[in-house]
Design a protein around this motif. Structure first.
Motif, short mmCIF file in Angstrom:
data_model
loop_
_atom_site.label_atom_id
_atom_site.label_comp_id
_atom_site.label_asym_id
_atom_site.label_seq_id
_atom_site.Cartn_x
_atom_site.Cartn_y
_atom_site.Cartn_z
N PRO A 27 0.79 -1.24 0.00
CA PRO A 27 0.00 0.00 0.00
C PRO A 27 0.82 1.29 0.00
CG PRO A 27 -0.16 -1.12 2.11
CD PRO A 27 0.54 -2.05 1.19
N ASP A 28 2.11 1.20 0.29
CA ASP A 28 2.96 2.40 0.27
C ASP A 28 3.72 2.55 -1.05
OD1 ASP A 28 2.25 3.27 2.77
OD2 ASP A 28 3.87 2.23 3.80
N ARG A 29 3.48 1.67 -1.99
CA ARG A 29 4.22 1.69 -3.25
C ARG A 29 4.05 3.01 -4.01
NH1 ARG A 29 8.66 -0.12 -5.66
NH2 ARG A 29 8.48 0.09 -7.91
N TYR A 30 2.91 3.64 -3.87
CA TYR A 30 2.66 4.90 -4.59
C TYR A 30 3.68 5.97 -4.22
CZ TYR A 30 0.93 7.21 -0.41
OH TYR A 30 0.85 7.78 0.84
N ARG A 31 4.28 5.87 -3.02
CA ARG A 31 5.25 6.89 -2.58
C ARG A 31 6.44 6.99 -3.53
NH1 ARG A 31 4.30 8.74 2.53
NH2 ARG A 31 2.90 7.49 3.83
N HIS A 32 6.86 5.84 -4.06
CA HIS A 32 7.99 5.84 -5.00
C HIS A 32 7.61 6.60 -6.27
CE1 HIS A 32 11.60 4.54 -7.01
NE2 HIS A 32 10.89 3.95 -7.97
N GLN A 33 6.40 6.34 -6.79
CA GLN A 33 5.94 7.05 -7.99
C GLN A 33 5.77 8.54 -7.71
OE1 GLN A 33 5.06 3.77 -7.61
NE2 GLN A 33 6.24 3.37 -9.45
N LEU A 34 5.30 8.88 -6.51
CA LEU A 34 5.15 10.29 -6.15
C LEU A 34 6.51 10.98 -6.14
CD1 LEU A 34 3.65 12.77 -5.16
CD2 LEU A 34 3.63 11.80 -2.85
N ALA A 35 7.50 10.32 -5.58
CA ALA A 35 8.85 10.91 -5.55
C ALA A 35 9.38 11.12 -6.97
CB ALA A 35 9.80 10.00 -4.76
N LEU A 36 9.12 10.15 -7.85
CA LEU A 36 9.56 10.29 -9.25
C LEU A 36 8.86 11.46 -9.94
CD1 LEU A 36 9.62 6.54 -10.36
CD2 LEU A 36 11.60 8.01 -9.93
N LEU A 37 7.55 11.59 -9.70
CA LEU A 37 6.79 12.69 -10.30
C LEU A 37 7.29 14.04 -9.80
CD1 LEU A 37 3.15 11.26 -10.18
CD2 LEU A 37 4.48 11.76 -12.24
N LEU A 38 7.50 14.15 -8.50
CA LEU A 38 7.98 15.40 -7.94
C LEU A 38 9.36 15.75 -8.50
CD1 LEU A 38 6.85 14.98 -4.22
CD2 LEU A 38 6.06 16.73 -5.82
N ASP A 39 10.21 14.75 -8.62
CA ASP A 39 11.55 14.98 -9.16
C ASP A 39 11.46 15.51 -10.60
OD1 ASP A 39 14.40 14.87 -8.82
OD2 ASP A 39 14.40 13.18 -10.21
N GLY A 40 10.53 14.96 -11.38
CA GLY A 40 10.38 15.38 -12.77
C GLY A 40 9.74 16.74 -12.93
N MET A 41 9.03 17.22 -11.90
CA MET A 41 8.34 18.51 -11.99
C MET A 41 9.20 19.69 -11.58
SD MET A 41 4.43 17.89 -10.72
CE MET A 41 4.81 17.21 -9.12
N ARG A 42 10.30 19.42 -10.90
CA ARG A 42 11.15 20.52 -10.41
C ARG A 42 11.80 21.25 -11.58
NH1 ARG A 42 12.13 20.85 -4.75
NH2 ARG A 42 13.58 22.52 -5.24
N ALA A 43 11.72 22.55 -11.55
CA ALA A 43 12.24 23.37 -12.65
C ALA A 43 13.74 23.17 -12.84
CB ALA A 43 11.94 24.84 -12.39
N GLU A 44 14.51 23.09 -11.76
CA GLU A 44 15.96 22.96 -11.91
C GLU A 44 16.35 21.63 -12.53
OE1 GLU A 44 15.28 22.57 -7.31
OE2 GLU A 44 14.41 23.65 -8.99
N ASN A 45 15.55 20.58 -12.29
CA ASN A 45 15.83 19.28 -12.90
C ASN A 45 15.60 19.33 -14.40
OD1 ASN A 45 16.48 18.30 -10.41
ND2 ASN A 45 14.56 17.23 -10.09
N ARG A 46 14.57 20.03 -14.84
CA ARG A 46 14.29 20.19 -16.27
C ARG A 46 15.40 20.99 -16.94
NH1 ARG A 46 9.49 20.59 -19.34
NH2 ARG A 46 8.65 19.08 -17.86
N GLN A 47 15.86 22.04 -16.25
CA GLN A 47 16.93 22.87 -16.81
C GLN A 47 18.24 22.09 -16.92
OE1 GLN A 47 16.87 26.06 -13.98
NE2 GLN A 47 15.01 26.98 -14.82
N ALA A 48 18.52 21.27 -15.87
CA ALA A 48 19.75 20.48 -15.89
C ALA A 48 19.72 19.46 -17.00
CB ALA A 48 19.92 19.78 -14.54
N ALA A 49 18.55 18.87 -17.26
CA ALA A 49 18.42 17.86 -18.31
C ALA A 49 18.61 18.50 -19.68
CB ALA A 49 17.05 17.18 -18.23
N SER A 50 18.10 19.74 -19.86
CA SER A 50 18.22 20.38 -21.17
C SER A 50 19.67 20.81 -21.43
CB SER A 50 17.29 21.58 -21.27
OG SER A 50 17.67 22.57 -20.31
N ILE A 51 20.41 21.17 -20.38
CA ILE A 51 21.80 21.56 -20.52
C ILE A 51 22.64 20.34 -20.89
CG2 ILE A 51 23.84 22.37 -19.26
CD1 ILE A 51 21.90 24.18 -17.68
N ALA A 52 22.33 19.21 -20.22
CA ALA A 52 23.07 17.97 -20.48
C ALA A 52 22.79 17.49 -21.89
CB ALA A 52 22.68 16.91 -19.47
#
Length: 197
Positions: A172-197
């Motif tokens: 029942p706690d499995r969703y937490r992993h997906q939530l962490a992945l979604l949050l990581d993908g939504m952060r602006a700095e992560n998107r900027q770092a990916a585009s620079i790379a």
């Protein structure tokens, strides 16, 4: 005399109603496809008792979700009040999912289908407005991707609820992993770092 004779009946009716709501809450906490017969069995009463209190499944859900819907709105309101938009968004998603874990029938708040009651419709509108405020604040602060809006957040909640439903019995706690992945993908700095790379 007649007044005295009806008192036990009223007490019994109130007790049965409370028992039915408790049974329904327990069932929706572990499964999604709950019938009125399931609720009667769980509560230890006849199915006629269920129908006397809740003629339809929607009536039962309406009674069951009224208090919980208030909690869902409060979660969004408190998250919108956060001075840090990213913290507000994280809080909203985490607390909303915690509420979904505790009450499986609350998917009606994040569902995109036709609401079965005016209470649910009003709650959806209020939450959507508050989430848009959270999103705008996080974007203005530069922590949330600029191409996201409140609809995206609601769809993410729907996806997380689907994960929760699929894994509720085994993990029942499995969703937490997906939530962490979604949050990581939504952060602006992560998107900027990916585009620079």
């Amino acid at each position: 005399m007649s007044n005295a004779s009806t008192l036990p009946t009223r007490k019994d009716a109130a007790r049965n109603r409370a028992r039915l709501l408790k049974a329904a809450l327990e069932l929706f906490g572990t499964q999604t496809d709950v019938t009125l017969k399931d609720v009667a069995r769980q509560a230890g009463v006849g199915v006629g008792t269920v129908y006397r209190h809740f003629p339809t499944k929607e009536d039962l859900l309406d009674a069951l979700t009224s208090d919980q819907v208030t909690l869902a709105v409060d979660i969004a309101r408190e998250a919108a009040a956060e001075s840090d938009g990213w913290q507000g968004l994280t809080r909203f998603l985490e607390e909303s999912m915690r509420l979904q874990v505790e009450n499986g029938c609350l998917r009606c708040v994040v569902d995109t289908g036709e609401p079965f009651s005016p209470v649910i419709a009003e709650a959806r509108e209020t939450i959507a407005s508050l989430v848009q405020q959270i999103v705008a604040k996080a974007q203005q602060q530069g922590t949330l991707n600029a191409d996201l809006d409140a609809t995206d957040i609601n769809l993410m909640l729907l996806a997380l609820v689907a994960v929760l439903d699929a894994t509720r019995a085994t993990s029942p706690d499995r969703y937490r992993h997906q939530l962490a992945l979604l949050l990581d993908g939504m952060r602006a700095e992560n998107r900027q770092a990916a585009s620079i790379a």
